[in-house]
Design a protein around this motif. Structure first.
Motif, short mmCIF file in Angstrom:
data_model
loop_
_atom_site.label_atom_id
_atom_site.label_comp_id
_atom_site.label_asym_id
_atom_site.label_seq_id
_atom_site.Cartn_x
_atom_site.Cartn_y
_atom_site.Cartn_z
N UNK A 1 0.85 -1.20 0.00
CA UNK A 1 0.00 0.00 0.00
C UNK A 1 0.88 1.24 0.00
N UNK A 2 0.62 2.16 -0.93
CA UNK A 2 1.36 3.41 -0.99
C UNK A 2 1.02 4.26 0.21
N UNK A 3 2.04 4.98 0.73
CA UNK A 3 1.81 5.85 1.89
C UNK A 3 0.77 6.91 1.57
N UNK A 4 0.67 7.29 0.28
CA UNK A 4 -0.27 8.34 -0.10
C UNK A 4 -1.72 7.85 -0.07
N UNK A 5 -1.93 6.54 -0.06
CA UNK A 5 -3.30 6.01 -0.02
C UNK A 5 -3.69 5.52 1.37
N UNK A 6 -2.75 5.58 2.32
CA UNK A 6 -3.04 5.11 3.67
C UNK A 6 -3.88 6.13 4.44
N UNK A 7 -4.65 5.62 5.36
CA UNK A 7 -5.42 6.46 6.26
C UNK A 7 -5.72 5.66 7.52
N UNK A 8 -5.53 6.29 8.67
CA UNK A 8 -5.86 5.65 9.94
C UNK A 8 -7.24 6.10 10.38
N UNK A 9 -8.16 5.15 10.52
CA UNK A 9 -9.48 5.51 11.03
C UNK A 9 -9.38 5.76 12.53
N UNK A 10 -9.92 6.88 12.97
CA UNK A 10 -9.79 7.25 14.37
C UNK A 10 -11.00 6.78 15.17
N UNK A 11 -10.72 6.11 16.29
CA UNK A 11 -11.76 5.61 17.18
C UNK A 11 -11.89 6.47 18.44
N UNK A 12 -10.85 7.27 18.73
CA UNK A 12 -10.80 7.94 20.04
C UNK A 12 -11.85 9.02 20.20
N UNK A 13 -12.27 9.67 19.11
CA UNK A 13 -13.28 10.73 19.27
C UNK A 13 -14.65 10.18 19.62
N UNK A 14 -15.04 9.07 19.01
CA UNK A 14 -16.35 8.49 19.27
C UNK A 14 -16.36 7.55 20.46
N UNK A 15 -15.19 7.02 20.82
CA UNK A 15 -15.11 6.05 21.92
C UNK A 15 -13.97 6.42 22.88
N UNK A 16 -14.03 7.60 23.48
CA UNK A 16 -12.90 8.05 24.31
C UNK A 16 -12.68 7.22 25.57
N UNK A 17 -13.68 6.43 26.01
CA UNK A 17 -13.53 5.62 27.22
C UNK A 17 -13.10 4.19 26.93
N UNK A 18 -13.03 3.83 25.69
CA UNK A 18 -12.60 2.48 25.33
C UNK A 18 -11.10 2.36 25.53
N UNK A 19 -10.65 1.23 26.03
CA UNK A 19 -9.25 1.11 26.43
C UNK A 19 -8.43 0.14 25.58
N UNK A 20 -9.08 -0.76 24.84
CA UNK A 20 -8.36 -1.78 24.10
C UNK A 20 -9.05 -2.03 22.76
N UNK A 21 -8.30 -2.51 21.79
CA UNK A 21 -8.84 -2.82 20.47
C UNK A 21 -7.89 -3.76 19.74
N UNK A 22 -8.35 -4.31 18.64
CA UNK A 22 -7.53 -5.12 17.75
C UNK A 22 -7.49 -4.44 16.40
N UNK A 23 -6.38 -4.57 15.69
CA UNK A 23 -6.25 -3.91 14.39
C UNK A 23 -5.18 -4.59 13.56
N UNK A 24 -5.22 -4.32 12.26
CA UNK A 24 -4.20 -4.83 11.35
C UNK A 24 -3.14 -3.75 11.10
N UNK A 25 -1.90 -4.17 11.04
CA UNK A 25 -0.79 -3.27 10.73
C UNK A 25 -0.81 -2.98 9.23
N UNK A 26 -0.75 -1.71 8.86
CA UNK A 26 -0.73 -1.37 7.43
C UNK A 26 0.59 -0.73 7.00
N UNK A 27 1.47 -0.42 7.95
CA UNK A 27 2.81 0.07 7.59
C UNK A 27 3.72 -0.02 8.80
N UNK A 28 4.99 -0.33 8.52
CA UNK A 28 6.03 -0.32 9.55
C UNK A 28 7.26 0.36 8.96
#
Length: 242
Positions: free
Chosen positions: A1-28
């Motif tokens: 995936x090109x860096x120019x097409x990447x985007x991180x979906x943000x969860x913190x604004x809608x779920x500020x009290x949530x403490x844990x989640x699972x996700x896929x790595x899209x770049x290192x």
């Protein structure tokens, strides 16, 4: 995936009290990781980036020591890690955990600073938040502030248990809001023509991308630790938790 097409979906604004989640790595890249979505708040608006840890499928624990937006592509959020093992790669699934106590302190202080801005009738010129204190800088030529009064007025608002909500509004409507509310920010950032607003009901409404508590009583008692003269027209008000 090109860096120019990447985007991180943000969860913190809608779920500020949530403490844990699972996700896929899209770049290192070196010791920085981008996830498909994240609860980790990136440094911005005076609020520090979140810390915590990742856990890989084999049990490997990876410490997250900071979180920032990409300077050129702000839709990308980089998680800065202490050490990146070779098997942490694109496509890997991770479990992530926030340093919740630190984040919650930031949430409480961020909301408290909105209250501080509401009780001091002057433009805000700077902001900084940490887990044990926070400060606002005001464009205030005369030294008219008193530590005891600030402490008393803030705690009186906190004890009222005022709800805190978020809403979205067209950026074009902000100048009118500025006139009617006395909002301290005259050039807020807009995302796709929309502003994210944080409102302490009946007390304050400001554009803000940070994380906040849902009720002022969660803040607990605070005190004004210091009022500093930083320049001829600048006053710094520093708050701490009791």
């Amino acid at each position: 995936m090109s860096v120019h097409t990447m985007e991180t979906l943000t969860l913190f604004n809608n779920e500020p009290y949530r403490r844990a989640f699972s996700a896929m790595v899209i770049a290192v890249v070196d010791n920085a990781v981008v996830l498909e979505h994240t609860l980790f708040y990136p440094t911005g608006g005076g609020q520090p980036g979140d810390t915590g840890h990742f856990t890989l499928a084999d049990g490997t624990r990876i410490e997250v020591i900071g979180t920032v937006r990409d300077p050129l592509l702000p839709s990308i959020i980089w998680h800065q890690v202490q050490h990146c093992p070779p098997h942490l790669c694109t496509g890997a699934m991770i479990n992530a955990q926030l340093d919740w106590e630190r984040r919650y302190q930031h949430m409480k202080m961020h909301t408290c600073l909105h209250l501080l801005g509401a009780i001091i009738d002057a433009p805000v010129t700077g902001c900084s938040i940490s887990a044990d204190k926070g400060r606002l800088d005001f464009d205030l030529p005369e030294m008219t502030l008193d530590k005891d009064s600030v402490t008393r007025d803030l705690n009186a608002l906190i004890e009222q248990a005022i709800p805190v909500t978020t809403l979205s509004m067209p950026a074009s409507e902000y100048p009118a809001l500025l006139e009617t509310t006395g909002s301290k920010t005259d050039k807020p950032p807009a995302i796709q023509g929309e502003l994210r607003m944080v409102e302490v009901i009946g007390i304050d409404i400001q554009p803000c991308g940070g994380t906040h508590v849902q009720n002022t009583r969660e803040i607990g008692r605070v005190f004004c630790d210091k009022i500093e003269k930083k320049s001829r027209t600048n006053r710094r008000v520093i708050l701490r938790f009791e």
